[in-house]
Scaffold this motif. Structure first.
Motif, PDB file in Angstrom:
ATOM      1  N   VAL A  38       0.838  -1.202   0.000  1.00 36.12           N
ATOM      2  CA  VAL A  38       0.000   0.000   0.000  1.00 36.12           C
ATOM      3  C   VAL A  38       0.871   1.249   0.000  1.00 36.12           C
ATOM      4  N   ALA A  39       1.956   1.224   0.760  1.00 34.85           N
ATOM      5  CA  ALA A  39       2.871   2.369   0.785  1.00 34.85           C
ATOM      6  C   ALA A  39       3.430   2.638  -0.615  1.00 34.85           C
ATOM      7  N   GLY A  40       3.798   1.576  -1.329  1.00 32.90           N
ATOM      8  CA  GLY A  40       4.312   1.744  -2.685  1.00 32.90           C
ATOM      9  C   GLY A  40       3.274   2.315  -3.625  1.00 32.90           C
ATOM     10  N   LEU A  41       2.041   1.855  -3.489  1.00 37.95           N
ATOM     11  CA  LEU A  41       0.960   2.367  -4.342  1.00 37.95           C
ATOM     12  C   LEU A  41       0.685   3.845  -4.055  1.00 37.95           C
ATOM     13  N   VAL A  42       0.726   4.211  -2.779  1.00 40.29           N
ATOM     14  CA  VAL A  42       0.501   5.609  -2.405  1.00 40.29           C
ATOM     15  C   VAL A  42       1.638   6.485  -2.934  1.00 40.29           C
ATOM     16  N   VAL A  43       2.865   5.991  -2.854  1.00 40.14           N
ATOM     17  CA  VAL A  43       4.007   6.752  -3.383  1.00 40.14           C
ATOM     18  C   VAL A  43       3.848   6.963  -4.888  1.00 40.14           C
ATOM     19  N   ALA A  44       3.411   5.916  -5.604  1.00 42.06           N
ATOM     20  CA  ALA A  44       3.172   6.066  -7.049  1.00 42.06           C
ATOM     21  C   ALA A  44       2.119   7.137  -7.304  1.00 42.06           C
ATOM     22  N   GLY A  45       1.069   7.142  -6.486  1.00 44.85           N
ATOM     23  CA  GLY A  45       0.043   8.176  -6.616  1.00 44.85           C
ATOM     24  C   GLY A  45       0.579   9.554  -6.290  1.00 44.85           C
ATOM     25  N   LEU A  46       1.499   9.628  -5.332  1.00 38.43           N
ATOM     26  CA  LEU A  46       2.107  10.916  -4.971  1.00 38.43           C
ATOM     27  C   LEU A  46       2.971  11.441  -6.118  1.00 38.43           C
ATOM     28  N   VAL A  47       3.769  10.561  -6.716  1.00 44.30           N
ATOM     29  CA  VAL A  47       4.588  10.972  -7.869  1.00 44.30           C
ATOM     30  C   VAL A  47       3.693  11.477  -8.998  1.00 44.30           C
ATOM     31  N   TYR A  48       2.567  10.814  -9.175  1.00 46.59           N
ATOM     32  CA  TYR A  48       1.643  11.177 -10.251  1.00 46.59           C
ATOM     33  C   TYR A  48       1.070  12.581 -10.074  1.00 46.59           C
ATOM     34  N   SER A  57      -7.879  19.213  -9.364  1.00 39.22           N
ATOM     35  CA  SER A  57      -6.954  18.710  -8.351  1.00 39.22           C
ATOM     36  C   SER A  57      -7.567  17.596  -7.500  1.00 39.22           C
ATOM     37  N   GLY A  58      -8.855  17.723  -7.193  1.00 40.47           N
ATOM     38  CA  GLY A  58      -9.511  16.695  -6.389  1.00 40.47           C
ATOM     39  C   GLY A  58      -9.532  15.353  -7.085  1.00 40.47           C
ATOM     40  N   PHE A  59      -9.802  15.362  -8.392  1.00 37.41           N
ATOM     41  CA  PHE A  59      -9.822  14.116  -9.144  1.00 37.41           C
ATOM     42  C   PHE A  59      -8.418  13.533  -9.278  1.00 37.41           C
ATOM     43  N   VAL A  60      -7.429  14.393  -9.471  1.00 39.42           N
ATOM     44  CA  VAL A  60      -6.043  13.925  -9.571  1.00 39.42           C
ATOM     45  C   VAL A  60      -5.595  13.339  -8.230  1.00 39.42           C
ATOM     46  N   LEU A  61      -5.973  13.982  -7.137  1.00 35.96           N
ATOM     47  CA  LEU A  61      -5.598  13.483  -5.805  1.00 35.96           C
ATOM     48  C   LEU A  61      -6.175  12.095  -5.547  1.00 35.96           C
ATOM     49  N   LEU A  62      -7.338  11.811  -6.089  1.00 32.93           N
ATOM     50  CA  LEU A  62      -7.969  10.505  -5.882  1.00 32.93           C
ATOM     51  C   LEU A  62      -7.063   9.369  -6.344  1.00 32.93           C
ATOM     52  N   THR A  63      -6.210   9.640  -7.328  1.00 32.02           N
ATOM     53  CA  THR A  63      -5.273   8.627  -7.802  1.00 32.02           C
ATOM     54  C   THR A  63      -4.347   8.162  -6.686  1.00 32.02           C
ATOM     55  N   MET A  64      -4.080   9.022  -5.724  1.00 29.23           N
ATOM     56  CA  MET A  64      -3.252   8.645  -4.580  1.00 29.23           C
ATOM     57  C   MET A  64      -4.093   8.071  -3.433  1.00 29.23           C
ATOM     58  N   THR A  65      -5.163   8.765  -3.070  1.00 25.76           N
ATOM     59  CA  THR A  65      -5.914   8.348  -1.876  1.00 25.76           C
ATOM     60  C   THR A  65      -6.672   7.041  -2.077  1.00 25.76           C
ATOM     61  N   ILE A  66      -7.108   6.732  -3.313  1.00 23.28           N
ATOM     62  CA  ILE A  66      -7.878   5.506  -3.532  1.00 23.28           C
ATOM     63  C   ILE A  66      -7.031   4.262  -3.265  1.00 23.28           C
ATOM     64  N   GLN A  67      -5.704   4.419  -3.285  1.00 22.35           N
ATOM     65  CA  GLN A  67      -4.834   3.273  -3.010  1.00 22.35           C
ATOM     66  C   GLN A  67      -4.984   2.791  -1.564  1.00 22.35           C
ATOM     67  N   LEU A  68      -5.485   3.665  -0.686  1.00 21.78           N
ATOM     68  CA  LEU A  68      -5.721   3.267   0.705  1.00 21.78           C
ATOM     69  C   LEU A  68      -6.803   2.197   0.812  1.00 21.78           C
ATOM     70  N   TYR A  69      -7.567   1.994  -0.251  1.00 19.63           N
ATOM     71  CA  TYR A  69      -8.573   0.922  -0.266  1.00 19.63           C
ATOM     72  C   TYR A  69      -7.952  -0.417   0.125  1.00 19.63           C
ATOM     73  N   TYR A  70      -6.727  -0.645  -0.307  1.00 18.70           N
ATOM     74  CA  TYR A  70      -6.101  -1.951  -0.072  1.00 18.70           C
ATOM     75  C   TYR A  70      -5.730  -2.175   1.381  1.00 18.70           C
ATOM     76  N   LEU A  71      -5.830  -1.134   2.220  1.00 15.05           N
ATOM     77  CA  LEU A  71      -5.670  -1.338   3.659  1.00 15.05           C
ATOM     78  C   LEU A  71      -6.782  -2.205   4.230  1.00 15.05           C
ATOM     79  N   ALA A  72      -7.897  -2.292   3.509  1.00 19.08           N
ATOM     80  CA  ALA A  72      -9.003  -3.138   3.975  1.00 19.08           C
ATOM     81  C   ALA A  72      -8.521  -4.565   4.224  1.00 19.08           C
ATOM     82  N   PHE A  73      -7.615  -5.044   3.386  1.00 14.75           N
ATOM     83  CA  PHE A  73      -7.136  -6.420   3.534  1.00 14.75           C
ATOM     84  C   PHE A  73      -6.246  -6.564   4.766  1.00 14.75           C
TER      85      PHE A  73
END
Length: 486
Positions: free
Chosen positions: A55-65, A423-439
């Motif tokens: 999840v950290a890696g996915l969030v970092v990818a979203g941050l770079v994006y 910006s809100g839609f672009v930010l979603l690319t990072m925050t939606i990765q937190l979905y995988y914390l559900a697992f």
């Protein structure tokens, strides 16, 4: 024309270097996912998977994006040579991200087992809506279904929600069947179809950008989107076949071919139901042509009947995936549980106990999305850019209000970021990765923490940014977001 100085050439090179740095970071993160993916093999237990680092890696990818819109805007005014170099970097880096993931193990995802099983049933001439996977496992070995179940091996055993009949419409089933004909029960065959749909999506975005006289560089917001790369290639989600059908319909609509656009939108509805929300925009030009409007509506009705026929013939009951999805599918939404609790309280005050609050809430949200779609179709569409921005607002409303909010649902919105890079839609690319914390929370038996707190980490910042932008957006929601041709 003055001679270009060494300082000019240096600035051009520096700009391309920034593109290369961002590209290397995103390709490197995709490669890291591939290298880590064997630890997410289906046979492993959740508690043994490195979920938090992933999840950290996915969030970092979203941050770079997050820097991609800035990078595009900074390049729009550059000399043509630099823009062309940036475009080459964009295309090849995006392709590299996908190619390094082609051999990866799907990470925290198993929907593809249903696609492979449905494709086998459809390709074998049986109705995929007739029998749930659990019943297929128990079919007599001498029957056609029993033989297919034996051939499927672990694929059938791993289909999620095995007591439910499939929820995927007939056009999706046709693509699943093609994957079976290519290589029975092989994820590689299905991934090839997803990758083809992904490339088609890029081509259609470029064509629409040309129609809108916007720079092709805006396509970077789709082609470098880490959620798109993960969900299309690694997870192999079927959104990859829905999105190009929707974009093809919008391209025809932009070229003033509403009847053909209606037909393609009907095909998209045969792959997934949500594209129907774009019908008002596609049909809007026909309001002044009653005969052609009737023809378009008739075509839509006929296609809808064709897609519905095999589902209805198989029967609608509690084992139907369509019924289950419409009644109770809910995940990762911060808004829907609040609305449902409010309705529970209101119905309690009124003494009404026979009406399900969840179904009422879904109906209300659907009505809001339909109202937004109708409102955005009131005025005539000016050009391709205007059409895509309005369509993007419809899709964004649908996504933001959906009771089920999976990361792969953001693929619906991803192509529209090239026309509506809020910006809100672009930010979603990072925050939606937190979905995988559900697992992670499932593994430690604390899923309630995800439903109570993490969902706000996903959607709270997005809603906040959209609220900040709301005044500008709603004053001129259809104004170009910047960037000319080139």
């Amino acid at each position: 024309m003055r001679e270009r100085t060494s300082a000019d050439r240096s600035r051009d090179g520096g700009g391309v270097v920034i593109w290369l740095v961002v590209a290397v970071m995103l390709v490197g993160l995709a490669l890291a996912m591939t290298l880590a993916s064997p630890q997410f093999a289906y046979v492993r237990n959740l508690e043994d998977m490195p979920i938090l680092p992933m999840v950290a890696g996915l969030v970092v990818a979203g941050l770079v994006y997050q820097c991609v819109p800035w990078l595009v805007r900074a390049t729009l005014g550059a000399p043509l040579r630099r823009k062309r170099l940036a475009l080459i970097v964009m295309v090849f880096a995006g392709l590299a991200m996908r190619l390094v993931l082609v051999t990866s193990e799907p990470v925290l995802e198993d929907d593809y087992h249903r696609y492979l099983w449905d494709g086998a049933v459809t390709a074998s001439g049986m109705n995929p809506y007739a029998v749930p996977p659990l019943a297929a496992r128990q079919a007599a070995a001498a029957t056609k279904l029993g033989q297919l179940a034996k051939e499927a091996g672990p694929v059938l055993e791993r289909v999620n929600h095995p007591t439910l009949r499939t929820v995927y419409p007939p056009v999706a089933q046709a693509f699943f069947a093609v994957a079976y004909w290519m290589a029975p029960f092989r994820l590689e065959a299905w991934r090839a179809i997803c990758l083809a749909g992904d490339v088609a999506t890029l081509a259609l975005i470029l064509a629409l950008l040309r129609e809108a006289r916007r720079s092709a560089l805006w396509a970077t917001l789709y082609w470098w989107n880490p959620v798109v790369v993960k969900e299309v290639v690694n997870s192999a989600h079927m959104e990859a076949i829905v999105v190009p059908l929707v974009l093809a319909a919008l391209l025809l609509a932009a070229r003033r071919r509403p009847l053909a656009a209606t037909g393609l939108l009907g095909l998209a509805m045969g792959a997934k139901l949500w594209p129907i929300m774009l019908a008002p925009l596609v049909l809007r030009p026909l309001l002044a042509q009653p005969a052609r409007l009737v023809a378009a509506l008739t075509l839509t009705a006929v296609l809808t009947a064709v897609w519905a026929a095999p589902v209805l013939l198989a029967g609608i009951d509690t084992s139907s995936g369509f019924v289950a999805y419409a009644q109770k599918w809910q995940t990762a939404s911060a808004l829907f549980p609040i609305l449902q609790r409010l309705l529970d309280g209101l119905l309690g005050l009124l003494g009404v106990t026979s009406l399900p609050s969840g179904l009422i809430a879904r109906g209300l949200l659907a009505a809001v999305v339909a109202s937004v779609a109708a409102a955005l179709a009131r005025r005539p569409v000016e050009d391709a850019g205007d059409l895509m921005r309005r369509a993007g607002l419809v899709v964004a409303t649908l996504l933001l209000l959906s009771p089920a909010q999976f990361p792969w649902y953001t693929l619906w919105l991803a192509p529209f970021l090239a026309f509506l890079p809020l910006s809100g839609f672009v930010l979603l690319t990072m925050t939606i990765q937190l979905y995988y914390l559900a697992f992670h929370f499932l593994a430690i038996d604390a899923y309630e923490h995800f439903r109570t707190w993490v969902v706000w980490g996903i959607w709270g910042p997005v809603w906040l940014l959209l609220a900040i932008e709301a005044r500008r957006v709603w004053r001129a929601p259809l104004a170009p977001a910047g960037g000319g041709a080139g």
